[in-house]
Design a protein around this motif. Structure first.
Motif, PDB file in Angstrom:
ATOM      1  N   MET A   1       0.848  -1.174   0.000  1.00  0.00           N
ATOM      2  CA  MET A   1       0.000   0.000   0.000  1.00  0.00           C
ATOM      3  C   MET A   1       0.888   1.229   0.000  1.00  0.00           C
ATOM      4  SD  MET A   1      -3.194   0.618  -0.030  1.00  0.00           S
ATOM      5  CE  MET A   1      -4.645   0.502   0.916  1.00  0.00           C
ATOM      6  N   ALA A   2       0.517   2.234  -0.757  1.00  0.00           N
ATOM      7  CA  ALA A   2       1.320   3.454  -0.821  1.00  0.00           C
ATOM      8  C   ALA A   2       1.335   4.129   0.537  1.00  0.00           C
ATOM      9  CB  ALA A   2       0.764   4.390  -1.880  1.00  0.00           C
TER      10      ALA A   2
ATOM     11  N   ARG B   1       9.839   6.463  -8.380  1.00  0.00           N
ATOM     12  CA  ARG B   1       9.393   6.703  -7.003  1.00  0.00           C
ATOM     13  C   ARG B   1       8.053   6.012  -6.750  1.00  0.00           C
ATOM     14  NH1 ARG B   1      10.879  12.789  -5.098  1.00  0.00           N
ATOM     15  NH2 ARG B   1       9.978  11.958  -3.183  1.00  0.00           N
ATOM     16  N   VAL B   2       7.183   6.040  -7.746  1.00  0.00           N
ATOM     17  CA  VAL B   2       5.860   5.425  -7.601  1.00  0.00           C
ATOM     18  C   VAL B   2       5.984   3.898  -7.574  1.00  0.00           C
ATOM     19  CG1 VAL B   2       3.649   5.042  -8.782  1.00  0.00           C
ATOM     20  CG2 VAL B   2       4.588   7.352  -8.596  1.00  0.00           C
TER      21      VAL B   2
ATOM     22  N   ASP C   1       7.089   3.050  -3.537  1.00  0.00           N
ATOM     23  CA  ASP C   1       5.764   2.911  -2.933  1.00  0.00           C
ATOM     24  C   ASP C   1       5.174   4.269  -2.563  1.00  0.00           C
ATOM     25  OD1 ASP C   1       3.644   1.270  -2.218  1.00  0.00           O
ATOM     26  OD2 ASP C   1       4.295   1.144  -0.136  1.00  0.00           O
ATOM     27  N   GLU C   2       5.278   5.247  -3.477  1.00  0.00           N
ATOM     28  CA  GLU C   2       4.753   6.590  -3.251  1.00  0.00           C
ATOM     29  C   GLU C   2       3.620   6.877  -4.233  1.00  0.00           C
ATOM     30  OE1 GLU C   2       7.488   9.882  -2.940  1.00  0.00           O
ATOM     31  OE2 GLU C   2       9.133   8.506  -2.534  1.00  0.00           O
ATOM     32  N   ARG C   3       2.823   7.843  -3.866  1.00  0.00           N
ATOM     33  CA  ARG C   3       1.840   8.421  -4.781  1.00  0.00           C
ATOM     34  C   ARG C   3       2.313   9.830  -5.063  1.00  0.00           C
ATOM     35  NH1 ARG C   3      -3.605   6.576  -1.551  1.00  0.00           N
ATOM     36  NH2 ARG C   3      -3.518   4.401  -2.140  1.00  0.00           N
ATOM     37  N   VAL C   4       2.289  10.211  -6.318  1.00  0.00           N
ATOM     38  CA  VAL C   4       2.750  11.537  -6.713  1.00  0.00           C
ATOM     39  C   VAL C   4       1.554  12.329  -7.214  1.00  0.00           C
ATOM     40  CG1 VAL C   4       4.233  12.830  -8.287  1.00  0.00           C
ATOM     41  CG2 VAL C   4       5.053  10.682  -7.300  1.00  0.00           C
ATOM     42  N   VAL C   5       1.349  13.498  -6.646  1.00  0.00           N
ATOM     43  CA  VAL C   5       0.275  14.390  -7.074  1.00  0.00           C
ATOM     44  C   VAL C   5       0.912  15.532  -7.853  1.00  0.00           C
ATOM     45  CG1 VAL C   5      -1.591  15.914  -6.323  1.00  0.00           C
ATOM     46  CG2 VAL C   5      -1.121  13.786  -5.061  1.00  0.00           C
TER      47      VAL C   5
ATOM     48  N   VAL D   1      -3.351  15.818 -11.448  1.00  0.00           N
ATOM     49  CA  VAL D   1      -3.395  14.369 -11.666  1.00  0.00           C
ATOM     50  C   VAL D   1      -2.576  13.693 -10.583  1.00  0.00           C
ATOM     51  CG1 VAL D   1      -3.672  14.535 -14.180  1.00  0.00           C
ATOM     52  CG2 VAL D   1      -1.397  14.317 -13.208  1.00  0.00           C
ATOM     53  N   ALA D   2      -2.742  12.374 -10.481  1.00  0.00           N
ATOM     54  CA  ALA D   2      -1.951  11.598  -9.534  1.00  0.00           C
ATOM     55  C   ALA D   2      -1.305  10.435 -10.267  1.00  0.00           C
ATOM     56  CB  ALA D   2      -2.828  11.083  -8.403  1.00  0.00           C
ATOM     57  N   LEU D   3      -0.078  10.139  -9.893  1.00  0.00           N
ATOM     58  CA  LEU D   3       0.614   8.963 -10.408  1.00  0.00           C
ATOM     59  C   LEU D   3       0.598   7.920  -9.305  1.00  0.00           C
ATOM     60  CD1 LEU D   3       3.775  10.659 -11.986  1.00  0.00           C
ATOM     61  CD2 LEU D   3       1.696   9.933 -13.150  1.00  0.00           C
ATOM     62  N   VAL D   4       0.066   6.741  -9.628  1.00  0.00           N
ATOM     63  CA  VAL D   4       0.043   5.631  -8.678  1.00  0.00           C
ATOM     64  C   VAL D   4       0.502   4.379  -9.409  1.00  0.00           C
ATOM     65  CG1 VAL D   4      -1.821   6.595  -7.251  1.00  0.00           C
ATOM     66  CG2 VAL D   4      -2.378   5.067  -9.136  1.00  0.00           C
ATOM     67  N   SER D   5       1.006   3.401  -8.667  1.00  0.00           N
ATOM     68  CA  SER D   5       1.441   2.158  -9.302  1.00  0.00           C
ATOM     69  C   SER D   5       0.214   1.415  -9.839  1.00  0.00           C
ATOM     70  CB  SER D   5       2.180   1.282  -8.295  1.00  0.00           C
ATOM     71  OG  SER D   5       1.288   0.813  -7.308  1.00  0.00           O
ATOM     72  N   ALA D   6       0.449   0.508 -10.772  1.00  0.00           N
ATOM     73  CA  ALA D   6      -0.643  -0.280 -11.333  1.00  0.00           C
ATOM     74  C   ALA D   6      -1.298  -1.126 -10.240  1.00  0.00           C
ATOM     75  CB  ALA D   6      -0.134  -1.158 -12.468  1.00  0.00           C
ATOM     76  N   ALA D   7      -0.500  -1.667  -9.321  1.00  0.00           N
ATOM     77  CA  ALA D   7      -1.049  -2.472  -8.219  1.00  0.00           C
ATOM     78  C   ALA D   7      -1.914  -1.610  -7.312  1.00  0.00           C
ATOM     79  CB  ALA D   7       0.088  -3.116  -7.427  1.00  0.00           C
TER      80      ALA D   7
END
Length: 99
Positions: A1-2, A23-24, A28-32, A41-47
């Motif tokens: 989990m981020a 980084r994402v 394990d980060e979320r980038v806004v 927008v937000a960058l999150v991993s596919a998982a």
């Protein structure tokens, strides 16, 4: 989990996209990404995205249950005498016909 959220202006994000992706995915980060200080927008991993979508689907399913139940109850109640005339209703739903 981020575990962390990192904010970055869109102009800086363009220049650092590869690093942000790393980084994402690996950090394990979320980038806004922001524009004029507002989230864009937000960058999150596919998982992480899969987990978020699954949570949203479960919430939507739970939200629909009371509505479906309420509509089913309302649909089975007969109209009160004179109500159609009182409200100027010219038609009445009688449900599916059994053949």
């Amino acid at each position: 989990m981020a575990s962390m959220a990192y904010e970055i202006p869109v102009t800086q994000a363009r220049a650092e996209l590869a690093d942000l992706i790393n980084r994402v995915v690996y950090g394990d980060e979320r980038v806004v990404v922001t524009r004029h200080g507002k989230p864009l927008v937000a960058l999150v991993s596919a998982a992480d995205l899969e987990r978020l979508e699954a949570m949203g689907e479960r919430a939507a399913d739970r939200a629909e249950e009371p509505v479906i139940s309420s509509v089913s109850r309302i649909g089975s109640l007969p109209s009160a005498a004179g109500e159609r005339q009182r409200f100027g209703i010219a038609a009445e739903h009688r449900g599916p016909e059994v053949r």
